[in-house]
Design an enzyme around this catalytic site. Structure first.
Site, PDB file in Angstrom:
ATOM      1  N   ILE A   1       0.905  -1.155   0.000  1.00  0.00           N
ATOM      2  CA  ILE A   1       0.000   0.000   0.000  1.00  0.00           C
ATOM      3  C   ILE A   1       0.940   1.199   0.000  1.00  0.00           C
ATOM      4  O   ILE A   1       1.530   1.542   1.016  1.00  0.00           O
ATOM      5  CB  ILE A   1      -0.917   0.016   1.233  1.00  0.00           C
ATOM      6  CG1 ILE A   1      -1.845  -1.199   1.232  1.00  0.00           C
ATOM      7  CG2 ILE A   1      -1.753   1.297   1.245  1.00  0.00           C
ATOM      8  CD1 ILE A   1      -2.763  -1.290   2.440  1.00  0.00           C
ATOM      9  N   PRO A   2       1.124   1.830  -1.170  1.00  0.00           N
ATOM     10  CA  PRO A   2       2.282   2.711  -1.360  1.00  0.00           C
ATOM     11  C   PRO A   2       2.101   4.124  -0.812  1.00  0.00           C
ATOM     12  O   PRO A   2       2.071   5.112  -1.558  1.00  0.00           O
ATOM     13  CB  PRO A   2       2.442   2.721  -2.892  1.00  0.00           C
ATOM     14  CG  PRO A   2       1.047   2.561  -3.398  1.00  0.00           C
ATOM     15  CD  PRO A   2       0.352   1.652  -2.410  1.00  0.00           C
ATOM     16  N   CYS A   3       2.030   4.250   0.510  1.00  0.00           N
ATOM     17  CA  CYS A   3       1.914   5.575   1.098  1.00  0.00           C
ATOM     18  C   CYS A   3       3.175   6.407   0.851  1.00  0.00           C
ATOM     19  O   CYS A   3       3.148   7.626   0.964  1.00  0.00           O
ATOM     20  CB  CYS A   3       1.584   5.485   2.581  1.00  0.00           C
ATOM     21  SG  CYS A   3       2.725   4.492   3.549  1.00  0.00           S
ATOM     22  N   HIS A   4       4.284   5.730   0.489  1.00  0.00           N
ATOM     23  CA  HIS A   4       5.503   6.471   0.171  1.00  0.00           C
ATOM     24  C   HIS A   4       5.353   7.298  -1.104  1.00  0.00           C
ATOM     25  O   HIS A   4       6.153   8.202  -1.349  1.00  0.00           O
ATOM     26  CB  HIS A   4       6.688   5.510   0.025  1.00  0.00           C
ATOM     27  CG  HIS A   4       6.473   4.434  -0.993  1.00  0.00           C
ATOM     28  ND1 HIS A   4       5.833   3.243  -0.699  1.00  0.00           N
ATOM     29  CD2 HIS A   4       6.803   4.358  -2.312  1.00  0.00           C
ATOM     30  CE1 HIS A   4       5.792   2.485  -1.784  1.00  0.00           C
ATOM     31  NE2 HIS A   4       6.372   3.136  -2.775  1.00  0.00           N
ATOM     32  N   ARG A   5       4.334   7.011  -1.924  1.00  0.00           N
ATOM     33  CA  ARG A   5       4.123   7.767  -3.163  1.00  0.00           C
ATOM     34  C   ARG A   5       3.293   9.028  -2.942  1.00  0.00           C
ATOM     35  O   ARG A   5       2.984   9.736  -3.905  1.00  0.00           O
ATOM     36  CB  ARG A   5       3.456   6.875  -4.217  1.00  0.00           C
ATOM     37  CG  ARG A   5       4.334   5.709  -4.646  1.00  0.00           C
ATOM     38  CD  ARG A   5       3.663   4.797  -5.647  1.00  0.00           C
ATOM     39  NE  ARG A   5       4.412   3.546  -5.762  1.00  0.00           N
ATOM     40  CZ  ARG A   5       3.895   2.393  -6.143  1.00  0.00           C
ATOM     41  NH1 ARG A   5       2.605   2.317  -6.470  1.00  0.00           N
ATOM     42  NH2 ARG A   5       4.632   1.305  -6.209  1.00  0.00           N
TER      43      ARG A   5
END
Length: 279
Positions: A241-245
């Site tokens: 779940i790419p919260c880094h994006r």
């Protein structure tokens, strides 16, 4: 010191001197390595040279990505807790835990867990038979706090260490060429709002970014940028779940639950590989 520990030190050094454009020799000297060995280590880890990596680790480039980003896909599926949705490029499938599972504390669920090395350091991973339910990067080998949190969330589930199963999941997560016919499944618990945010994040392709406001708009809650930030922080599955994006509108990467240096590493690792793969 692991490869990631060395890379993290290099990234911290580079990020603090982006405008000075530090040379290969300067970064290698900071790590007490020869330029040859540092370049070889870096290319093995990132898939690109340190020079290429430096080019993607700038606020200016992040601003360009934000300006050029296409609107996130509107969340069309219902936000019911039991609904499932096949998402970005069919590589990840998210399924929310049912109210019944939450109410009974996971009675009848078996959760496999273990700790594995990843390109971003050690990680604690846990999965039910329906998918990955937790993934947290570690700054300390002691993963007791994560196992305790898992037990607290699912007090009636059976927790067992299973490195064989979780190792296969880790290998799939960081595969250079993910297989769309074999999507990774997520089995997560959250509020309706959190689930809607996590589904929106899965629509941000690798190498792209979005602002908190863009994510809020994508879920039909344009006034909720701050709440989106809190949902980001509550993300139970790092990386997939790419919260880094999700970054600040200014182009700065902003905070990250698993550390700012790790967010820089993941963001630039993905961006560099994405740019390298483009024709």
């Amino acid at each position: 010191m692991s490869d990631y520990d060395r890379i993290a030190r290099a990234i911290t050094f580079i990020a603090g001197r982006v405008h000075a454009q530090p040379s290969l020799n300067e970064v290698a000297a900071h790590l007490h390595m020869s330029p040859f060995h540092f370049q070889r280590l870096f290319c093995r880890w990132a898939g690109v040279t340190p020079k290429k990596f430096l080019q993607v680790l700038t606020v200016e480039r992040a601003k360009q990505l934000l300006d050029a980003s296409t609107p996130l896909l509107e969340v069309a599926d219902a936000l019911g807790l039991s609904s499932g949705s096949r998402l970005y490029d069919h590589f990840v499938q998210l399924e929310a835990a049912t109210p019944g599972e939450f109410k009974t504390g996971g009675a009848g669920l078996t959760i496999d867990y273990a700790v594995h090395d990843t390109p971003f350091g050690g990680a604690f991973i846990a999965a039910t038979d329906r998918g990955i339910c937790a993934l947290a990067f570690l700054d300390d080998p002691d993963f007791t706090v994560h196992r305790t949190a898992l037990s607290g969330q699912w007090p009636r589930a059976l927790l067992r260490e299973n490195r064989r199963r979780t190792g296969a999941l880790i290998e799939s997560m960081f595969a250079v060429d993910p297989k769309p016919d074999r999507p990774l499944s997520l089995h997560v618990s959250g509020t309706n709002f959190q689930i809607s945010v996590w589904r929106a994040l899965l629509r941000i392709p690798p190498g792209k970014v979005a602002s908190y406001a863009q994510v809020a708009g994508a879920i039909g809650r344009p006034e909720s940028a701050r709440a989106v930030g809190r949902a980001n922080g509550a993300n139970p599955v790092a990386f997939l779940i790419p919260c880094h994006r999700v970054i600040q509108q200014s182009g700065h990467l902003g905070g990250y639950h698993w550390g700012e240096t790790r967010k820089q590493a993941i963001h630039a690792w993905e961006s560099a590989r994405y740019e390298e793969a483009r024709p």
